[in-house]
Design a protein around this motif. Structure first.
Motif, PDB file in Angstrom:
ATOM      1  N   GLN A 412      -2.903  -9.455   6.305  1.00  0.00           N
ATOM      2  CA  GLN A 412      -2.183  -9.822   5.080  1.00  0.00           C
ATOM      3  C   GLN A 412      -1.013  -8.874   4.815  1.00  0.00           C
ATOM      4  OE1 GLN A 412      -2.657 -12.657   3.234  1.00  0.00           O
ATOM      5  NE2 GLN A 412      -3.995 -13.148   4.959  1.00  0.00           N
ATOM      6  N   ALA A 413      -1.178  -7.605   5.177  1.00  0.00           N
ATOM      7  CA  ALA A 413      -0.073  -6.654   5.004  1.00  0.00           C
ATOM      8  C   ALA A 413       1.098  -7.006   5.908  1.00  0.00           C
ATOM      9  CB  ALA A 413      -0.555  -5.231   5.298  1.00  0.00           C
ATOM     10  N   ALA A 414       0.830  -7.550   7.092  1.00  0.00           N
ATOM     11  CA  ALA A 414       1.915  -7.971   7.977  1.00  0.00           C
ATOM     12  C   ALA A 414       2.736  -9.085   7.324  1.00  0.00           C
ATOM     13  CB  ALA A 414       1.344  -8.446   9.312  1.00  0.00           C
ATOM     14  N   ARG A 415       2.055  -9.991   6.618  1.00  0.00           N
ATOM     15  CA  ARG A 415       2.767 -11.050   5.901  1.00  0.00           C
ATOM     16  C   ARG A 415       3.573 -10.464   4.751  1.00  0.00           C
ATOM     17  NH1 ARG A 415      -1.667 -15.776   5.003  1.00  0.00           N
ATOM     18  NH2 ARG A 415       0.172 -16.807   4.130  1.00  0.00           N
ATOM     19  N   LEU A 416       2.974  -9.532   4.026  1.00  0.00           N
ATOM     20  CA  LEU A 416       3.688  -8.887   2.932  1.00  0.00           C
ATOM     21  C   LEU A 416       4.900  -8.126   3.448  1.00  0.00           C
ATOM     22  CD1 LEU A 416       4.041  -7.974   0.015  1.00  0.00           C
ATOM     23  CD2 LEU A 416       2.334  -6.171   0.441  1.00  0.00           C
ATOM     24  N   SER A 417       4.761  -7.454   4.578  1.00  0.00           N
ATOM     25  CA  SER A 417       5.868  -6.702   5.160  1.00  0.00           C
ATOM     26  C   SER A 417       7.084  -7.596   5.406  1.00  0.00           C
ATOM     27  CB  SER A 417       5.413  -6.045   6.465  1.00  0.00           C
ATOM     28  OG  SER A 417       6.471  -5.334   7.078  1.00  0.00           O
TER      29      SER A 417
END
Length: 437
Positions: A412-417
């Motif tokens: 999910q952090a990759a999407r947020l990034s």
């Protein structure tokens, strides 16, 4: 290095659920080569003897590696502030005694600072100083509450720092019906300056995008797959144990709850199997539903536990009970949905899950979605039968199965990034065009 400021009232070491999203995302973004600063409250317990000024808090933070914590001492706002006594996170002094004055204060804060006025002003001062020392490329402000969005809105207006508005909770969750038009006006004004919205639920994201005319992206609150793997199964009790982690409210679908346990009582299953229902939360809620059908005695209430212990209990329970958050107009995704599925324990879902989770719930063989009380009772009866025979449940599945691979914090952090990088690039392009013009 790209510098993101996360604005979140809750953050570690606060154990409240409001700290989870900011804490884990800050760590996962750091692993993705973001330089992360977090603007929050000092939830340390006990607090230092000396009250730290905003400048002292910032100086200490700048000496830390990413993710660094710029934690405002709540005693600057209320001298009686003590994190060890916190149930619902708050830094503000008690509200005025007179009702008309309380309403006036709420009206004013809705339009300006949000509920945490003292914290918001000091946090903004800290962010201004941080930007001078270590320029901020973009802000991610988590709603939780309006105050975090207010800080990001001020930073955009005064320092031209782009921001992404996050909605962990729906925008109108904390206001009564008469106050919603005022809240909507203030929210729309702030969001006109946001680069995008991030949301924890697809239906909520679609609603907010239509409501405010801002592009939205679904970024779920993830779960800790590494911790889930390392957690040792822990049984809540010796007999057959059904577990519910956390509390539930008006947004949860409780319509089948009484019927399921009434069916089990009529069939004699509760007495035969010694079945108990365990809730790990700050308050005991199930007796209210089960006392009227004569099943209140099976409830065992426990305090909240650290996530590491919660994962162990999830893995050791015979059945995990899930009440979908689908009742209110603004639907929600809780933290436990994917944690339950990831545990591999049998999961009983009382009612239709959110549309976006339906395919996942049905693909996971250890999850059963039921639409009648009789279906739910039959599911539990079969699990009880296997337990009584000393067999492992035929439904018990793999930990961190493929159904939840995209719901870890790193995923999910990759999407947020990507969302943060997009907002940062748009701001740089816009600034370049302005200078050329």
């Amino acid at each position: 290095m790209r510098h993101v400021l996360i604005v979140s009232f809750g953050y570690e070491p606060l154990s409240h659920v409001s700290a989870t999203r900011a804490t884990h995302m800050s760590q996962a973004l750091t692993a993705l080569d973001w330089d992360v600063s977090v603007l929050t409250v000092d939830w340390s317990s006990p607090l230092p003897d000396q009250v730290a000024s905003v400048e002292e808090s910032l100086t200490r933070a700048l000496e830390e590696p990413s993710p660094r914590r710029i934690a405002i001492d709540g005693r600057l706002i209320d001298s009686a502030f003590d994190p060890s006594t916190v149930i619902v996170p708050n830094t503000e002094p008690p509200p005025p005694r007179w009702e008309w004055l309380r309403k006036l204060q709420t009206f004013h804060r809705t339009l300006t600072t949000g509920p945490y006025a003292g914290w918001a002003r000091r946090a903004f001062a800290a962010a201004e100083k941080l930007h001078r020392e270590r320029p901020i490329d973009i802000v991610w402000a988590i709603h939780g509450d309006i105050s975090c969005h207010a800080i990001a809105y001020w930073l955009r207006g005064q320092l031209h720092i782009p921001w992404i508005a996050d909605f962990k909770d729906s925008w109108n969750k904390y206001h009564t019906r008469p106050g919603i038009p005022v809240q909507r006006f203030a929210m729309a004004r702030r969001l006109r300056s946001a680069e995008a919205l991030t949301e924890t639920c697809a239906s909520q994201a679609a609603n907010d995008s239509r409501e405010f005319g801002v592009t939205s992206h679904v970024i779920y609150s993830g779960y800790d797959d590494v911790l889930m793997t390392s957690a040792s199964p822990k049984r809540p009790a010796e007999g057959f144990s059904i577990t519910y982690m956390g509390s539930f409210g008006n947004s949860h679908d409780t319509r089948l709850l009484q019927g399921v346990f009434a069916e089990l009582s009529r069939s004699g299953q509760i007495e035969t199997s010694g079945l108990t229902l365990h809730q790990y939360a700050s308050a005991s809620q199930f007796p209210e539903y089960l006392d009227p059908v004569g099943c209140g005695s099976i409830v065992r209430s426990h305090d909240r536990v650290p996530r590491s212990e919660a994962y162990s209990i999830m893995r050791g329970s015979d059945v995990l009970l899930l009440l979908p958050m689908t009742i209110e107009a603004f639907q929600h995704v809780g933290l436990k949905e994917m944690e339950y599925v990831a545990s591999g324990s049998p999961v009983l879902v009382l009612g239709e899950p959110l549309e976006e989770f339906g395919p996942i719930m049905r693909a996971a063989p250890h999850v059963r979605v039921v639409h009648t009380a009789a279906e739910g009772a039959r599911f539990i009866e079969e699990e009880c039968r296997q337990f009584a025979e000393g067999a492992t449940s035929a439904l018990r599945g793999d930990v961190n199965g493929p159904w939840v691979r995209d719901f870890t914090w790193p995923a999910q952090a990759a999407r947020l990034s990507e969302v943060l990088e997009g907002g940062r690039r748009r701001q740089r392009t816009s600034s370049s065009e302005s200078r050329e013009a």
